[in-house]
Design a protein around this motif. Structure first.
Motif, mmCIF file in Angstrom:
data_model
loop_
_atom_site.group_PDB
_atom_site.id
_atom_site.type_symbol
_atom_site.label_atom_id
_atom_site.label_comp_id
_atom_site.label_asym_id
_atom_site.label_seq_id
_atom_site.Cartn_x
_atom_site.Cartn_y
_atom_site.Cartn_z
ATOM 1 N N GLY A 162 -0.932 -41.611 -77.266
ATOM 2 C CA GLY A 162 -0.805 -43.043 -76.416
ATOM 3 C C GLY A 162 0.454 -43.817 -76.586
ATOM 4 N N MET A 163 1.161 -43.235 -77.499
ATOM 5 C CA MET A 163 2.621 -43.738 -77.931
ATOM 6 C C MET A 163 3.363 -43.537 -76.588
ATOM 7 S SD MET A 163 2.887 -46.363 -80.012
ATOM 8 C CE MET A 163 4.560 -46.460 -80.681
ATOM 9 N N ALA A 164 3.481 -44.054 -75.566
ATOM 10 C CA ALA A 164 4.302 -43.859 -74.379
ATOM 11 C C ALA A 164 4.800 -44.753 -73.687
ATOM 12 C CB ALA A 164 3.412 -42.790 -73.531
ATOM 13 N N ASP A 165 5.794 -44.792 -73.142
ATOM 14 C CA ASP A 165 6.379 -45.713 -71.987
ATOM 15 C C ASP A 165 5.306 -45.578 -70.820
ATOM 16 O OD1 ASP A 165 7.553 -46.941 -69.732
ATOM 17 O OD2 ASP A 165 9.582 -46.231 -70.122
ATOM 18 N N PRO A 166 4.686 -46.728 -70.457
ATOM 19 C CA PRO A 166 3.814 -46.790 -69.248
ATOM 20 C C PRO A 166 4.085 -46.333 -68.073
ATOM 21 C CG PRO A 166 4.264 -49.055 -70.030
ATOM 22 C CD PRO A 166 4.879 -48.046 -71.175
ATOM 23 N N ARG A 167 5.332 -46.396 -67.850
ATOM 24 C CA ARG A 167 5.807 -46.001 -66.606
ATOM 25 C C ARG A 167 5.783 -44.065 -66.710
ATOM 26 N NH1 ARG A 167 11.275 -48.741 -65.695
ATOM 27 N NH2 ARG A 167 11.041 -48.083 -67.978
ATOM 28 N N LYS A 168 6.346 -43.646 -67.809
ATOM 29 C CA LYS A 168 6.456 -42.603 -67.799
ATOM 30 C C LYS A 168 4.934 -41.790 -67.965
ATOM 31 C CE LYS A 168 10.919 -42.154 -68.667
ATOM 32 N NZ LYS A 168 11.912 -41.501 -67.723
ATOM 33 N N LEU A 169 4.262 -42.492 -68.651
ATOM 34 C CA LEU A 169 2.649 -42.007 -68.535
ATOM 35 C C LEU A 169 2.358 -42.016 -67.167
ATOM 36 C CD1 LEU A 169 0.424 -41.396 -70.283
ATOM 37 C CD2 LEU A 169 -0.209 -43.609 -70.268
ATOM 38 N N SER A 170 2.311 -42.860 -66.478
ATOM 39 C CA SER A 170 1.825 -42.907 -65.098
ATOM 40 C C SER A 170 2.571 -41.941 -64.063
ATOM 41 C CB SER A 170 2.359 -44.151 -64.161
ATOM 42 O OG SER A 170 1.365 -45.023 -64.368
ATOM 43 N N GLU A 171 3.860 -41.681 -64.574
ATOM 44 C CA GLU A 171 4.283 -40.654 -63.660
ATOM 45 C C GLU A 171 3.935 -39.236 -64.185
ATOM 46 O OE1 GLU A 171 9.209 -39.081 -63.805
ATOM 47 O OE2 GLU A 171 8.759 -41.004 -64.467
ATOM 48 N N ALA A 172 3.635 -38.810 -65.330
ATOM 49 C CA ALA A 172 3.061 -37.578 -65.590
ATOM 50 C C ALA A 172 1.494 -37.388 -65.459
ATOM 51 C CB ALA A 172 3.203 -37.451 -67.357
ATOM 52 N N ALA A 173 0.774 -38.602 -65.365
ATOM 53 C CA ALA A 173 -0.448 -38.702 -64.864
ATOM 54 C C ALA A 173 -0.855 -37.843 -63.671
ATOM 55 C CB ALA A 173 -1.210 -40.099 -65.183
ATOM 56 N N ALA A 174 0.264 -38.106 -62.762
ATOM 57 C CA ALA A 174 -0.076 -37.451 -61.350
ATOM 58 C C ALA A 174 -0.220 -36.002 -61.565
ATOM 59 C CB ALA A 174 1.240 -37.814 -60.559
ATOM 60 N N TYR A 175 0.400 -35.582 -62.448
ATOM 61 C CA TYR A 175 0.348 -33.882 -62.397
ATOM 62 C C TYR A 175 -0.773 -33.619 -63.523
ATOM 63 C CZ TYR A 175 4.865 -34.849 -60.338
ATOM 64 O OH TYR A 175 5.950 -35.353 -59.789
ATOM 65 N N THR A 176 -1.467 -34.414 -64.353
ATOM 66 C CA THR A 176 -2.483 -34.071 -65.428
ATOM 67 C C THR A 176 -3.673 -34.103 -64.982
ATOM 68 O OG1 THR A 176 -0.436 -34.894 -66.922
ATOM 69 C CG2 THR A 176 -2.658 -34.766 -67.833
#
Lengths: 299, 766
Positions: A162-176
């Motif tokens: 969970g140690m992630a830049d929230p925008r990057k996390l959101s971006e990856a979430a689209a494919y996860t």
């Protein structure tokens, strides 16, 4: 895109649904005292050395341009301080005493390896799992791997602290399709002490995944003497109740696998204790089930 | 499943009888020994029905003597009917088993121990009983190679040519359609068409003798059951005896109408066929089962099926095949498939052995049940892929309809049931020995003074890997030819001895052609060659190519010195060969393509030769102890293997070399030309019991198996790891890379763990 990984493990049965291939990505912002993958912490290649496997053939001494391997009276000395982890000693080492952990690769190469099990993914509902280390330490690489895997029609799971830049996390979430999301200890000070960083981002990011409508399995290491207390279990239940993204909880008992790896890396020895009792774990599981109202398993 | 009270009692009795007979593969599982029927050891020779038959009828043709001896051996066995059992018939006790398998009458030499006849007479009798002996093969070997070279070749243990006793499945379907009297009529019909001379007339007469013998034997059982019924006081058991009497009397001549009759008849032939292999039982019994369910039967359909499975269990039949495809290609799974698997599950023993055929349209429930059995610690059933086997059979000339009807038999061989003699197998060939010859310029490994193979050059003189591979290929071609020739000589002995005569009237093609089972009578006569040493050879060649020729990290002189010294003083080189060159079984194309190349070279080469029975030789790989046996006789190899170590398990990777997980290992195996290995090519897969412990994990296992079946795999046997394996893995980690265990939240190879972690895992078992 290029990135650094330290292993691709096929036929993994416990890192998401179905049969999965886990890509272990190198580099992690946390330093958990019980870390079971210490070779995932540094974002650089590292040499692992196991003296008991050395047969004293001396090949490494000849291979190392910096002279970091010396043999005196049949004894092998390795000076890690001046070592650049170029890997030529590991390449020359026949016995496997020296090995290189971590190598640079790119999205295509990783996916080619992962796709070798595509028929089994299709049969079992499995796919790729990005783990580490911390996948979001190489957030762009992680996102690209997830997007490419999705494009090839296979399921994506990310195991993150969970140690992630929230925008990057959101971006990856689209494919996860699935997140395995760690919740390690309760209390900011405790988290700083045991994991080496603030917990704020981690807790906030769960809301990011709520907003994205992600499917999250909350994964909780149970480390005797550090977090095996009722308060922590109550906190797990509380968090699981609070976040709509959390579908279920998994308790992951501490084990000692990281200790020998830390020794081979020459890093600080990790936290050493007995694995938790089965009865204790089952009691935790039952209390979390009833308090959170969500499924909880010890896989 | 729950057995009926009657079957539960039968099961308990079998368990009591089975205790003294641990090794049922010996097929001597008879509840009687000579002593128990009042025969002392000295009488055994005199009582032997084979010797007596030949002695008393010195003027009869061999095949007539033989047929009469077989019938006599069955009729001299005491009639034994156990309480509660529903179908009857026991295997013969040891004193009557001077059977005529492959090499003439086993034990025929005992005539020389009989002090009542003089040496000349004994010699004459022996010649009559053994018209052809093993000398037939030896003489050919000497003719081809000369005495000294042949002796060296034998001592080098490259192969075993000429075959084992030879499993086949009789045509149970035709027997059930005709009954024994119907089979006699068929024999007469074909005798009328085909009687060409004395030999064929004698053969047809021998068939009649066998069939009539079976009728008489059944009549004896009917009489005994009637006698027992008359004197029995317990009303229920009295009824059982009466039912047996009626059943046996009926099928002694008539074609069966009910399931109960059908299973008694099937068991009778199986027994006379020495409980060889059962074929597709869920198929040929299904019509009878349906009728029994619909119309009722003397005993329940479940009891009929349980009865025959119990008989197979007690007497150690080699294989029952279930499910697969119908002739038209649709799924063949039926209620009997599940019923038989549930009976197997309830027996929970190493026998009976069953194989389940799977294809892409197999019902998921079937595989689920198979995996449940594995999860309970059983290694049966084996699974086999219709998707791979059927096209492979068609390629060697089998009619597509027949190909869809294939069965697994013996240990893991494949044939078309009721119409084949595939030699099963014609021989075992160790390709690792060929590689040794290629390294040593064709010199014998047991006696380096003997040039046993072609002189293909010194290893140190080869400039490229291709030159070396050519040397290997030349050695392989040379010895394949000798091997196939000797295999055929072995088959000629069987033919001359009318081996397995009982199968002749019950195998399609034999009556029609007027030819015996072992002399080209059956419809299909392709040969089967077992392959040993694949992983050792391909990993060695990969290492030689990479480390000696491509990267030049080891000089050819050093390599030769290292393997000749069994790596003594060359540990660095051994570890380099072991660790710095990829190994088959990790889905690594460099290593796997070498295995593909080697297997294609060998299996294409054997396919150039024809079995003397008719039909090509085809590849197989399902080694029992041969991997260990031939390993003992193979020197150190450049895959890092020490002299004498085992040569790997069937078609799988070198033990412990597959370090990339089960799916990678299966992918490697799927790359092999397994369609050419339709003699039966087995892969052993080890999973821990833990991995099969929950429904979710069993689903994952099912996915792996399905993927293997539909993507080019052939046979898979699953072993669930037990504690002993793990203990051995601690001492010999190099042999156990395939043991997967769980730690914390993930799976890992057991051998990768520290001693402490291993101890931890092992402590979970107690």
């Amino acid at each position: 895109m290029r990135g650094i990984i330290f292993n691709i493990q096929r036929f993994s049965l416990f890192d998401g649904p179905g049969i999965r291939t886990v890509v272990f990505m190198k580099g992690c912002p946390l330093h958990c005292t019980w870390c079971h993958n210490p070779e995932g912490i540094s974002p650089e290649p590292e040499i692992m050395y196991e003296p008991t496997m050395c047969i004293g053939c001396g090949e490494c001494a000849g291979a190392c341009a910096k002279g970091m391997h010396i043999f005196q009276g049949g004894m092998h000395g390795y000076m890690r301080k001046g070592c650049t982890a170029c890997g030529s000693c590991a390449e020359s080492c026949c016995s496997g005493a020296l090995s290189l952990s971590g190598y640079y690769t790119d999205t295509e190469q990783v996916l080619d390896e992962v796709m070798k099990d595509a028929p089994v993914f299709a049969e079992s509902g499995g796919g790729i799992t990005l783990s580490g280390g911390e996948p979001f330490y190489q957030a762009d690489f992680t996102t690209e791997l997830a997007a490419s895997a999705k494009a090839r029609g296979i399921s994506v799971c990310i195991e993150t602290s969970g140690m992630a830049d929230p925008r990057k996390l959101s971006e990856a979430a689209a494919y996860t399709d699935f997140f395995y999301y760690d919740y390690k200890v309760t209390g900011e000070e405790e988290h700083k002490r045991l994991c080496g960083a603030s917990q704020k981002t981690i807790l906030d990011n769960l809301s990011v995944l709520d907003d994205n409508g992600s499917r999250v399995t909350l994964t909780c290491p149970i480390v005797p003497g550090l977090n095996d207390c009722k308060e922590h279990m109550r906190a797990i239940s509380h968090i699981a109740r609070m976040h709509s993204c959390i579908r279920d909880i998994q308790l992951k008992p501490y084990h000692r696998l990281g200790l020998s790896k830390a020794k081979k890396l020459g890093t600080e020895p990790g936290y050493d204790t007995e694995p938790p009792e089965v009865e204790t774990l089952e009691a935790f599981r039952d209390s979390i089930r009833s308090c959170s109202g969500k499924p909880c398993e010890i896989p | 499943m729950n057995f009926t009270d009657r079957m539960e009692r039968v099961k308990e009795d079998i368990l009591t009888r089975l205790k003294p007979y641990a090794l049922r593969e010996d097929t001597h599982t008879c509840p009687l020994d000579a002593a128990s029927v009042g025969i002392c050891a000295d009488d055994v020779i005199k009582k032997d029905p084979f010797t007596n038959e030949f002695r008393e009828n010195p003027d009869a043709p061999y095949v007539i003597n033989l047929a009469n001896a077989i019938v006599r051996s069955w009729k001299e066995v005491p009639v034994v009917i156990f309480r509660n059992e529903a179908i009857v018939g026991i295997t013969r006790p040891e004193y009557t088993v001077h059977e005529h398998f492959s090499w003439g009458i086993q034990g025929a030499e005992s005539v020389f121990d009989d002090h009542d006849i003089n040496r000349d007479e004994a010699e004459k009798l022996f010649r009559r009983m053994s018209p052809f002996t093993w000398d037939h093969v030896t003489n050919e070997g000497i003719r081809l190679l000369g005495e000294r070279r042949y002796e060296a070749l034998c001592n080098d243990n490259m192969f075993s040519a000429g075959g084992y006793q030879g499993h086949t499945v009789p045509d149970y379907g035709t027997l059930l359609c005709n009954g024994l009297d119907g089979m006699l009529k068929l024999t007469d019909k074909w005798a009328g068409v085909n009687a060409r001379g004395n030999d064929t007339c004698d053969l047809y007469e021998a068939c009649r003798i066998i069939i009539r013998g079976m009728s008489e034997w059944l009549t004896m059982y009917a009489a005994e059951a009637e006698r027992l019924a008359a004197s029995e006081t317990d009303a229920v058991q009295k009824r059982f005896y009466a039912e047996i009497a009626e059943n046996c009397a009926y099928v002694a001549h008539n074609k069966p109408k009910t399931l109960y009759q059908a299973v008694q008849l099937v068991w009778t032939l199986s027994l006379w066929d020495w409980v060889d292999c059962m074929g597709r039982m869920d198929q040929y019994l299904y019509g009878f089962y349906e009728r029994a369910v619909r119309d009722g039967d003397v005993i329940s359909p479940e009891e009929s099926i349980t009865s025959i499975i119990f008989k197979i269990w007690e007497n150690g039949s080699h294989n029952v095949t279930l499910s697969g495809m119908l002739e038209n290609g649709s799924d063949a799974t039926n209620e009997l498939t599940y019923l038989m698997l549930q009976i197997l599950r309830s027996i929970h023993d190493t026998h009976p052995r069953m194989t389940v055929r799977l294809h892409k349209n197999s019902p998921p429930e079937l595989l689920d049940l198979v995996i449940s059995l594995w999860s309970e610690g059983m290694s049966d059933p084996t699974v086999v892929s219709d998707e791979t086997v059927i096209p492979g059979l068609i390629k060697i000339g089998v009619d597509p309809k027949d190909a869809r009807n294939y069965t697994v038999l013996g240990c893991q061989e494949i044939e078309i049931p009721g119409m084949s003699n595939t030699g099963c197998e014609d021989g075992i060939f160790n390709i690792a020995k060929v590689l040794e010859y290629a390294f040593h310029n064709g010199k014998s490994t047991s006696d380096p003074d003997v040039q046993v193979g072609p002189a293909t050059g010194e290893f140190t003189d080869f400039k490229t890997f291709d030159e070396f591979y050519t040397a290997f290929r030349i050695q392989l071609e040379y010895f394949t030819k000798i091997f196939c020739t000797l295999c055929n000589k072995g088959q000629e002995i069987r033919a001359a001895n009318f081996a397995k005569l009982v199968k002749t009237p019950f195998t399609a093609g034999c009556l029609e052609k007027g030819m015996p089972h072992d002399a080209g009578g059956p419809v299909y006569n392709y040969g089967v060659v077992e392959t040993a040493g694949l992983a050792a050879v391909s990993d060695s060649l990969t290492a030689v190519k990479k480390l000696v020729f491509d990267e030049q990290r080891i000089s050819s002189e050093t390599l030769m010195a290292a393997i000749d010294a069994d790596f003594d003083g060359y540990e660095k080189e051994r570890l380099m060969l072991l660790n710095k060159s990829p190994k088959f079984g990790n889905d690594d194309d460099e290593a796997d393509s070498m295995a593909v190349k080697v297997l294609n070279t060998f299996w294409d080469e054997i396919a150039k030769y024809r079995s003397v029975r008719g039909g090509v030789f085809t590849g197989a790989c399902s080694l029992l102890y041969s991997g260990i046996y031939y390993g003992k006789h193979t020197g150190a190899l450049p895959d890092g293997r020490f002299k004498g170590e085992p040569l790997g398990n069937s078609i799988g990777p070198r033990p412990g070399a597959d370090k990339s997980g089960v799916t990678a290992m299966l992918n490697s195996v799927q790359k092999l030309p397994l369609q050419k290995g339709v003699g039966g090519t087995t892969l052993n897969v080890v999973l821990t019991t833990k991995m099969l412990s929950t429904p979710a994990l069993r689903k994952k296992t099912a996915a792996v198996i399905r993927s293997y079946i539909v993507n080019g795999g052939q046979m898979a046997q699953i072993t669930t790891a037990n504690l002993e394996d793990l203990a051995d893995a601690q001492c010999h980690p190099e042999r156990h890379g395939d043991l997967i265990v769980r730690i914390g939240g993930f799976s890992i190879q057991f051998v990768q763990l520290d001693k402490e972690a291993q101890d931890e895992i092992m402590s979970r078992y107690s």
